[in-house]
Design a protein around this motif. Structure first.
Motif, PDB file in Angstrom:
ATOM      1  N   PHE A  84     -11.595  36.462  70.405  1.00  0.00           N
ATOM      2  CA  PHE A  84     -10.189  36.809  70.618  1.00  0.00           C
ATOM      3  C   PHE A  84      -9.994  38.300  70.811  1.00  0.00           C
ATOM      4  CE2 PHE A  84      -9.016  32.983  67.738  1.00  0.00           C
ATOM      5  CZ  PHE A  84      -9.364  32.106  68.746  1.00  0.00           C
ATOM      6  N   GLY A  85     -10.816  39.100  70.164  1.00  0.00           N
ATOM      7  CA  GLY A  85     -10.668  40.541  70.286  1.00  0.00           C
ATOM      8  C   GLY A  85      -9.433  41.050  69.563  1.00  0.00           C
ATOM      9  N   SER A  86      -9.160  42.332  69.737  1.00  0.00           N
ATOM     10  CA  SER A  86      -8.063  42.961  69.001  1.00  0.00           C
ATOM     11  C   SER A  86      -6.711  42.776  69.679  1.00  0.00           C
ATOM     12  CB  SER A  86      -8.350  44.449  68.829  1.00  0.00           C
ATOM     13  OG  SER A  86      -8.441  45.071  70.095  1.00  0.00           O
ATOM     14  N   LYS A  87      -6.688  42.290  70.919  1.00  0.00           N
ATOM     15  CA  LYS A  87      -5.404  42.099  71.596  1.00  0.00           C
ATOM     16  C   LYS A  87      -4.874  40.672  71.440  1.00  0.00           C
ATOM     17  CE  LYS A  87      -6.115  45.755  74.951  1.00  0.00           C
ATOM     18  NZ  LYS A  87      -6.267  46.117  76.354  1.00  0.00           N
ATOM     19  N   ILE A 186      -2.759  26.531  72.276  1.00  0.00           N
ATOM     20  CA  ILE A 186      -1.916  27.570  71.675  1.00  0.00           C
ATOM     21  C   ILE A 186      -1.190  28.286  72.812  1.00  0.00           C
ATOM     22  CG2 ILE A 186      -1.869  29.744  70.404  1.00  0.00           C
ATOM     23  CD1 ILE A 186      -4.236  28.807  68.788  1.00  0.00           C
ATOM     24  N   TYR A 187       0.126  28.369  72.675  1.00  0.00           N
ATOM     25  CA  TYR A 187       0.932  29.044  73.691  1.00  0.00           C
ATOM     26  C   TYR A 187       0.772  30.553  73.569  1.00  0.00           C
ATOM     27  CZ  TYR A 187       5.050  30.645  76.252  1.00  0.00           C
ATOM     28  OH  TYR A 187       5.895  31.290  77.122  1.00  0.00           O
ATOM     29  N   TRP A 188       0.611  31.216  74.715  1.00  0.00           N
ATOM     30  CA  TRP A 188       0.535  32.678  74.734  1.00  0.00           C
ATOM     31  C   TRP A 188       1.903  33.256  75.069  1.00  0.00           C
ATOM     32  CZ3 TRP A 188      -1.943  36.701  73.080  1.00  0.00           C
ATOM     33  CH2 TRP A 188      -1.741  37.948  73.678  1.00  0.00           C
ATOM     34  N   SER A 189       2.275  33.216  76.331  1.00  0.00           N
ATOM     35  CA  SER A 189       3.591  33.654  76.802  1.00  0.00           C
ATOM     36  C   SER A 189       3.616  33.426  78.305  1.00  0.00           C
ATOM     37  CB  SER A 189       3.857  35.127  76.483  1.00  0.00           C
ATOM     38  OG  SER A 189       3.150  35.967  77.357  1.00  0.00           O
ATOM     39  N   LYS A 190       4.674  33.896  78.971  1.00  0.00           N
ATOM     40  CA  LYS A 190       4.728  33.781  80.422  1.00  0.00           C
ATOM     41  C   LYS A 190       3.950  34.911  81.089  1.00  0.00           C
ATOM     42  CE  LYS A 190       8.716  30.898  80.765  1.00  0.00           C
ATOM     43  NZ  LYS A 190       9.846  30.474  81.543  1.00  0.00           N
ATOM     44  N   ASN A 191       3.594  35.914  80.318  1.00  0.00           N
ATOM     45  CA  ASN A 191       2.810  37.033  80.852  1.00  0.00           C
ATOM     46  C   ASN A 191       1.314  36.685  80.815  1.00  0.00           C
ATOM     47  OD1 ASN A 191       5.163  38.575  81.103  1.00  0.00           O
ATOM     48  ND2 ASN A 191       4.996  39.241  78.970  1.00  0.00           N
ATOM     49  N   THR A 192       0.574  37.257  81.739  1.00  0.00           N
ATOM     50  CA  THR A 192      -0.872  37.018  81.808  1.00  0.00           C
ATOM     51  C   THR A 192      -1.542  37.579  80.551  1.00  0.00           C
ATOM     52  OG1 THR A 192      -0.766  37.255  84.204  1.00  0.00           O
ATOM     53  CG2 THR A 192      -2.940  37.394  83.193  1.00  0.00           C
ATOM     54  N   PRO A 193      -2.366  36.761  79.876  1.00  0.00           N
ATOM     55  CA  PRO A 193      -3.032  37.260  78.658  1.00  0.00           C
ATOM     56  C   PRO A 193      -4.140  38.253  79.004  1.00  0.00           C
ATOM     57  CG  PRO A 193      -3.712  35.015  79.129  1.00  0.00           C
ATOM     58  CD  PRO A 193      -2.657  35.356  80.128  1.00  0.00           C
ATOM     59  N   PRO A 194      -4.502  39.119  78.053  1.00  0.00           N
ATOM     60  CA  PRO A 194      -5.624  40.034  78.299  1.00  0.00           C
ATOM     61  C   PRO A 194      -6.942  39.275  78.371  1.00  0.00           C
ATOM     62  CG  PRO A 194      -4.665  40.372  76.105  1.00  0.00           C
ATOM     63  CD  PRO A 194      -3.878  39.311  76.765  1.00  0.00           C
ATOM     64  N   LYS A 195      -7.985  39.975  78.778  1.00  0.00           N
ATOM     65  CA  LYS A 195      -9.309  39.367  78.844  1.00  0.00           C
ATOM     66  C   LYS A 195      -9.835  39.156  77.423  1.00  0.00           C
ATOM     67  CE  LYS A 195     -10.514  41.500  83.231  1.00  0.00           C
ATOM     68  NZ  LYS A 195     -11.401  42.434  83.926  1.00  0.00           N
ATOM     69  N   TRP A 196     -10.734  38.173  77.290  1.00  0.00           N
ATOM     70  CA  TRP A 196     -11.386  37.924  76.003  1.00  0.00           C
ATOM     71  C   TRP A 196     -12.222  39.118  75.596  1.00  0.00           C
ATOM     72  CZ3 TRP A 196      -9.004  34.183  73.868  1.00  0.00           C
ATOM     73  CH2 TRP A 196      -8.609  33.049  74.574  1.00  0.00           C
ATOM     74  N   LEU A 197     -12.398  39.312  74.349  1.00  0.00           N
ATOM     75  CA  LEU A 197     -13.175  40.395  73.730  1.00  0.00           C
ATOM     76  C   LEU A 197     -12.508  41.771  73.858  1.00  0.00           C
ATOM     77  CD1 LEU A 197     -16.841  39.503  74.782  1.00  0.00           C
ATOM     78  CD2 LEU A 197     -15.695  38.920  72.660  1.00  0.00           C
ATOM     79  N   SER A 198     -11.304  41.822  74.448  1.00  0.00           N
ATOM     80  CA  SER A 198     -10.669  43.135  74.633  1.00  0.00           C
ATOM     81  C   SER A 198      -9.864  43.535  73.413  1.00  0.00           C
ATOM     82  CB  SER A 198      -9.788  43.116  75.876  1.00  0.00           C
ATOM     83  OG  SER A 198      -8.752  42.175  75.729  1.00  0.00           O
TER      84      SER A 198
END
Length: 198
Positions: A84-87, A186-198
């Motif tokens: 998941f990373g820090s973001k 799991i729902y994120w949002s309508k915005n594009t999620p960051p890359k994994w490990l970021s």
């Protein structure tokens, strides 16, 4: 008096170990056996004294070594949070812990329950989740053959008019990793999620 003492001892063990190390029930059975021996003595009129050999309390109360499955569960959780990373991690960690992680642990238990101790000891969890937009969280594999037994993945899906979701699923070697077995979304949002490990 003995009942009160037993309950007090059980509560003390639970409080002192914060519930992490529960007392083994052997001690309570031993105490109850002693009472039944004393009761039977009183009814027969025998005045014999019984002596009990000292047993190391650590053998009765605690199991200090975690089981293989407990170790796999812990490693699985660590690898997921690493991916998941820090973001992404802080945003979905609560929902992951309550909705997805129990399903992952149940899937691990279900697929590894039929294996004997020898085969279980040969299993390991991969330690490098994939980054960017790749799906791999971790794989459980045989350390001798290096063949995967179970693959746990998460994929980002965009659902029209709803937004982005993280779809957790796994694949098993039994069907050559063809079937997609869902663990939950799991729902994120309508915005594009960051890359994994970021």
């Amino acid at each position: 008096m003995k009942k009160w003492w037993q309950k007090s001892l059980m509560i003390a063990v639970a409080v002192l170990t914060l519930g992490v190390i529960p007392p083994n029930h052997l001690i309570w059975e031993t105490l109850l056996d002693e009472k039944s021996h004393n009761d039977s003595q009183a009814s027969t009129g025998n005045d014999k004294q019984y002596s009990y050999d000292w047993i190391d309390p650590s053998e009765l109360y605690y199991s200090a070594q975690p089981s293989i499955l407990e170790t796999v569960h812990q490693s699985a959780e660590e690898q997921a949070y690493l991916k998941f990373g820090s973001k992404i991690g802080p945003v979905i960690s609560d929902e992951f812990k309550t909705a997805i992680l129990p399903n992952i642990q149940q899937a691990i238990d279900m697929h590894l329950a039929g294996l004997d101790g020898e085969k279980l000891r040969k299993l390991a969890i991969s330690e490098k989740p994939s980054g960017d937009h790749a799906e791999k969280i971790f794989h459980i594999y045989d350390t001798e053959t290096l063949k995967d037994a179970i693959r746990f993945h998460v994929r980002t899906e965009k659902k029209p008019l709803e937004g982005y979701f993280f779809n957790f699923h796994y694949h098993v070697a039994d069907d050559n990793f063809q079937q997609h077995i869902a663990l939950g979304d799991i729902y994120w949002s309508k915005n594009t999620p960051p890359k994994w490990l970021s």
